[in-house]
Design a protein around this motif. Structure first.
Motif, PDB file in Angstrom:
ATOM      1  N   LYS A 123      36.572 -21.162  40.431  1.00 57.76           N
ATOM      2  CA  LYS A 123      37.398 -21.661  39.335  1.00 57.76           C
ATOM      3  C   LYS A 123      36.845 -23.024  38.990  1.00 57.76           C
ATOM      4  CE  LYS A 123      41.467 -19.256  40.889  1.00 57.76           C
ATOM      5  NZ  LYS A 123      42.810 -19.347  41.437  1.00 57.76           N
ATOM      6  N   VAL A 124      36.664 -23.371  37.805  1.00 59.50           N
ATOM      7  CA  VAL A 124      37.058 -22.762  36.566  1.00 59.50           C
ATOM      8  C   VAL A 124      35.782 -22.230  35.899  1.00 59.50           C
ATOM      9  CG1 VAL A 124      38.002 -23.282  34.267  1.00 59.50           C
ATOM     10  CG2 VAL A 124      38.978 -24.365  36.279  1.00 59.50           C
ATOM     11  N   ALA A 125      35.790 -20.956  35.506  1.00 62.36           N
ATOM     12  CA  ALA A 125      34.634 -20.359  34.844  1.00 62.36           C
ATOM     13  C   ALA A 125      34.617 -20.757  33.375  1.00 62.36           C
ATOM     14  CB  ALA A 125      34.679 -18.841  34.971  1.00 62.36           C
ATOM     15  N   VAL A 126      33.422 -21.095  32.903  1.00 62.42           N
ATOM     16  CA  VAL A 126      33.227 -21.476  31.505  1.00 62.42           C
ATOM     17  C   VAL A 126      32.201 -20.514  30.909  1.00 62.42           C
ATOM     18  CG1 VAL A 126      32.463 -23.301  29.938  1.00 62.42           C
ATOM     19  CG2 VAL A 126      33.675 -23.898  32.059  1.00 62.42           C
ATOM     20  N   PRO A 127      32.576 -19.717  29.890  1.00 63.74           N
ATOM     21  CA  PRO A 127      31.618 -18.780  29.301  1.00 63.74           C
ATOM     22  C   PRO A 127      30.444 -19.521  28.651  1.00 63.74           C
ATOM     23  CG  PRO A 127      33.844 -18.413  28.456  1.00 63.74           C
ATOM     24  CD  PRO A 127      33.875 -19.668  29.244  1.00 63.74           C
ATOM     25  N   LEU A 128      29.273 -18.921  28.745  1.00 63.77           N
ATOM     26  CA  LEU A 128      28.080 -19.454  28.079  1.00 63.77           C
ATOM     27  C   LEU A 128      27.520 -18.396  27.150  1.00 63.77           C
ATOM     28  CD1 LEU A 128      26.120 -21.115  31.024  1.00 63.77           C
ATOM     29  CD2 LEU A 128      27.398 -22.269  29.230  1.00 63.77           C
ATOM     30  N   LYS A 129      27.212 -18.799  25.939  1.00 60.63           N
ATOM     31  CA  LYS A 129      26.547 -17.884  25.010  1.00 60.63           C
ATOM     32  C   LYS A 129      25.050 -18.125  25.131  1.00 60.63           C
ATOM     33  CE  LYS A 129      29.823 -16.663  21.587  1.00 60.63           C
ATOM     34  NZ  LYS A 129      29.638 -15.307  21.165  1.00 60.63           N
ATOM     35  N   ARG A 176      33.047 -25.198  36.478  1.00 59.45           N
ATOM     36  CA  ARG A 176      33.275 -26.640  36.528  1.00 59.45           C
ATOM     37  C   ARG A 176      34.456 -26.883  37.443  1.00 59.45           C
ATOM     38  NH1 ARG A 176      37.959 -27.760  34.383  1.00 59.45           N
ATOM     39  NH2 ARG A 176      38.737 -26.787  32.502  1.00 59.45           N
ATOM     40  N   PRO A 177      34.524 -28.070  38.023  1.00 58.55           N
ATOM     41  CA  PRO A 177      35.690 -28.385  38.857  1.00 58.55           C
ATOM     42  C   PRO A 177      36.969 -28.396  38.010  1.00 58.55           C
ATOM     43  CG  PRO A 177      33.916 -29.964  39.237  1.00 58.55           C
ATOM     44  CD  PRO A 177      33.527 -29.144  38.036  1.00 58.55           C
ATOM     45  N   ILE A 233      42.501 -32.244  37.648  1.00 57.90           N
ATOM     46  CA  ILE A 233      43.817 -32.399  38.252  1.00 57.90           C
ATOM     47  C   ILE A 233      44.366 -33.769  37.874  1.00 57.90           C
ATOM     48  CG2 ILE A 233      43.308 -30.844  40.163  1.00 57.90           C
ATOM     49  CD1 ILE A 233      43.048 -33.352  41.948  1.00 57.90           C
ATOM     50  N   GLY A 234      45.630 -33.948  37.973  1.00 59.29           N
ATOM     51  CA  GLY A 234      46.247 -35.217  37.602  1.00 59.29           C
ATOM     52  C   GLY A 234      46.911 -35.101  36.247  1.00 59.29           C
ATOM     53  N   GLY A 235      47.186 -36.203  35.664  1.00 63.53           N
ATOM     54  CA  GLY A 235      47.881 -36.220  34.382  1.00 63.53           C
ATOM     55  C   GLY A 235      47.314 -37.294  33.485  1.00 63.53           C
ATOM     56  N   ASP A 236      48.191 -37.938  32.715  1.00 63.95           N
ATOM     57  CA  ASP A 236      47.780 -38.923  31.715  1.00 63.95           C
ATOM     58  C   ASP A 236      47.029 -40.104  32.323  1.00 63.95           C
ATOM     59  OD1 ASP A 236      48.935 -37.398  29.781  1.00 63.95           O
ATOM     60  OD2 ASP A 236      50.819 -38.523  29.761  1.00 63.95           O
ATOM     61  N   ARG A 237      47.323 -40.452  33.539  1.00 59.98           N
ATOM     62  CA  ARG A 237      46.690 -41.625  34.156  1.00 59.98           C
ATOM     63  C   ARG A 237      45.392 -41.284  34.889  1.00 59.98           C
ATOM     64  NH1 ARG A 237      51.676 -44.139  37.299  1.00 59.98           N
ATOM     65  NH2 ARG A 237      52.300 -41.980  37.345  1.00 59.98           N
ATOM     66  N   ALA A 238      45.047 -40.009  35.000  1.00 60.04           N
ATOM     67  CA  ALA A 238      43.848 -39.597  35.741  1.00 60.04           C
ATOM     68  C   ALA A 238      42.590 -39.909  34.940  1.00 60.04           C
ATOM     69  CB  ALA A 238      43.909 -38.105  36.036  1.00 60.04           C
ATOM     70  N   ALA A 239      41.531 -40.236  35.634  1.00 62.91           N
ATOM     71  CA  ALA A 239      40.208 -40.435  35.036  1.00 62.91           C
ATOM     72  C   ALA A 239      39.304 -39.326  35.563  1.00 62.91           C
ATOM     73  CB  ALA A 239      39.653 -41.802  35.416  1.00 62.91           C
ATOM     74  N   TYR A 240      38.317 -38.908  34.752  1.00 59.93           N
ATOM     75  CA  TYR A 240      37.466 -37.790  35.113  1.00 59.93           C
ATOM     76  C   TYR A 240      35.997 -38.181  35.040  1.00 59.93           C
ATOM     77  CZ  TYR A 240      41.806 -35.280  34.383  1.00 59.93           C
ATOM     78  OH  TYR A 240      43.104 -34.866  34.450  1.00 59.93           O
ATOM     79  N   ASP A 241      35.182 -37.541  35.873  1.00 60.26           N
ATOM     80  CA  ASP A 241      33.734 -37.728  35.865  1.00 60.26           C
ATOM     81  C   ASP A 241      33.157 -36.866  34.745  1.00 60.26           C
ATOM     82  OD1 ASP A 241      30.980 -37.693  36.313  1.00 60.26           O
ATOM     83  OD2 ASP A 241      31.195 -37.607  38.496  1.00 60.26           O
ATOM     84  N   GLU A 242      32.667 -37.501  33.705  1.00 60.05           N
ATOM     85  CA  GLU A 242      32.157 -36.784  32.527  1.00 60.05           C
ATOM     86  C   GLU A 242      30.994 -35.844  32.846  1.00 60.05           C
ATOM     87  OE1 GLU A 242      33.562 -36.756  29.416  1.00 60.05           O
ATOM     88  OE2 GLU A 242      35.154 -37.868  30.412  1.00 60.05           O
ATOM     89  N   LYS A 243      30.220 -36.143  33.906  1.00 61.64           N
ATOM     90  CA  LYS A 243      29.084 -35.293  34.282  1.00 61.64           C
ATOM     91  C   LYS A 243      29.515 -33.942  34.813  1.00 61.64           C
ATOM     92  CE  LYS A 243      27.598 -38.445  36.917  1.00 61.64           C
ATOM     93  NZ  LYS A 243      27.135 -39.421  37.828  1.00 61.64           N
ATOM     94  N   LEU A 244      30.765 -33.817  35.239  1.00 60.40           N
ATOM     95  CA  LEU A 244      31.243 -32.583  35.838  1.00 60.40           C
ATOM     96  C   LEU A 244      31.916 -31.647  34.846  1.00 60.40           C
ATOM     97  CD1 LEU A 244      32.688 -33.915  39.215  1.00 60.40           C
ATOM     98  CD2 LEU A 244      30.461 -32.866  38.778  1.00 60.40           C
ATOM     99  N   LYS A 245      32.027 -32.018  33.598  1.00 61.67           N
ATOM    100  CA  LYS A 245      32.706 -31.178  32.607  1.00 61.67           C
ATOM    101  C   LYS A 245      31.899 -29.973  32.246  1.00 61.67           C
ATOM    102  CE  LYS A 245      35.778 -34.411  30.436  1.00 61.67           C
ATOM    103  NZ  LYS A 245      36.227 -35.010  29.204  1.00 61.67           N
TER     104      LYS A 245
END
Length: 193
Positions: A154-160, A177-178, A181-193
């Motif tokens: 999880k989480v699968a992302v389709p690729l064309k 992709r990972p 988790i979290g909510g409005d205050r969470a920060a995310y690593d853009e490289k992992l999207k």
């Protein structure tokens, strides 16, 4: 016939299947941002690659050509293949022991009509093949509608992919992709999207 395998007279068809598989693998590595040590699940119907109904036209040489095409890319990148068996083996996985050092190994040897021609080729060509009932792969290629989703993280992302066919079989692909988790205050690593 249930136990019958088939051959392809026109060897250029086999070469095209091999080339198509290599091109799809190269696209998945690039678009899926895959790297050494990761695992890619491959579901494959050799019947579909030759324009036949899934499960009806098992072709060992097509399974070998697809495996060789994929490994020409994944092998150089250090990416493991997890070959999904057909429904007769409950979609078990054939992979290198090194890829799954802590997995529960099961005892089965795939055959063209009980596991599928692709999984059979993988078992024959891998250095130290093992069978496992499940895996959580980092990406995947589904050749001919074999339904690989159960073996993706999880989480699968389709690729064309531009290479959307191997032979006559339609190809779908995915990366993972990972989870966010979290909510409005969470920060995310853009490289992992």
């Amino acid at each position: 016939m249930a136990g019958t395998t088939h051959e392809v007279e026109d060897k250029s068809v086999i070469e095209k299947i091999k080339k198509d598989a290599a091109e799809a693998a190269a696209e998945l590595v690039k678009e899926g941002k895959l790297h050494r040590g990761q695992i890619v699940v491959i579901g494959c119907s050799t019947s579909e690659t030759l324009g036949e109904d899934i499960g009806s036209w098992s072709v060992p040489e097509a399974g070998e050509a697809i495996y060789d095409g994929l490994m020409s890319v994944f092998g150089k990148e250090g990416i493991f293949i997890a070959a999904q068996c057909c429904e007769h083996l409950n979609r078990a996985i054939i992979t290198e022991r090194e890829a799954v050092p802590f997995a529960d190994i099961v005892n089965v040897v795939p055959q063209p009509k009980a596991g599928g021609s692709f999984a059979t080729a993988a078992y024959k060509k891998m250095k130290d093949p093992v069978a496992v009932e499940e895996i959580r792969a980092d990406g995947g290629i589904d050749i001919g509608g074999t339904l690989i989703g159960m073996h993706l993280k999880k989480v699968a992302v389709p690729l064309k992919l531009k290479q959307d066919h191997v032979g006559r079989a339609h190809v779908t692909a995915a990366r993972v992709r990972p989870k966010f988790i979290g909510g409005d205050r969470a920060a995310y690593d853009e490289k992992l999207k």
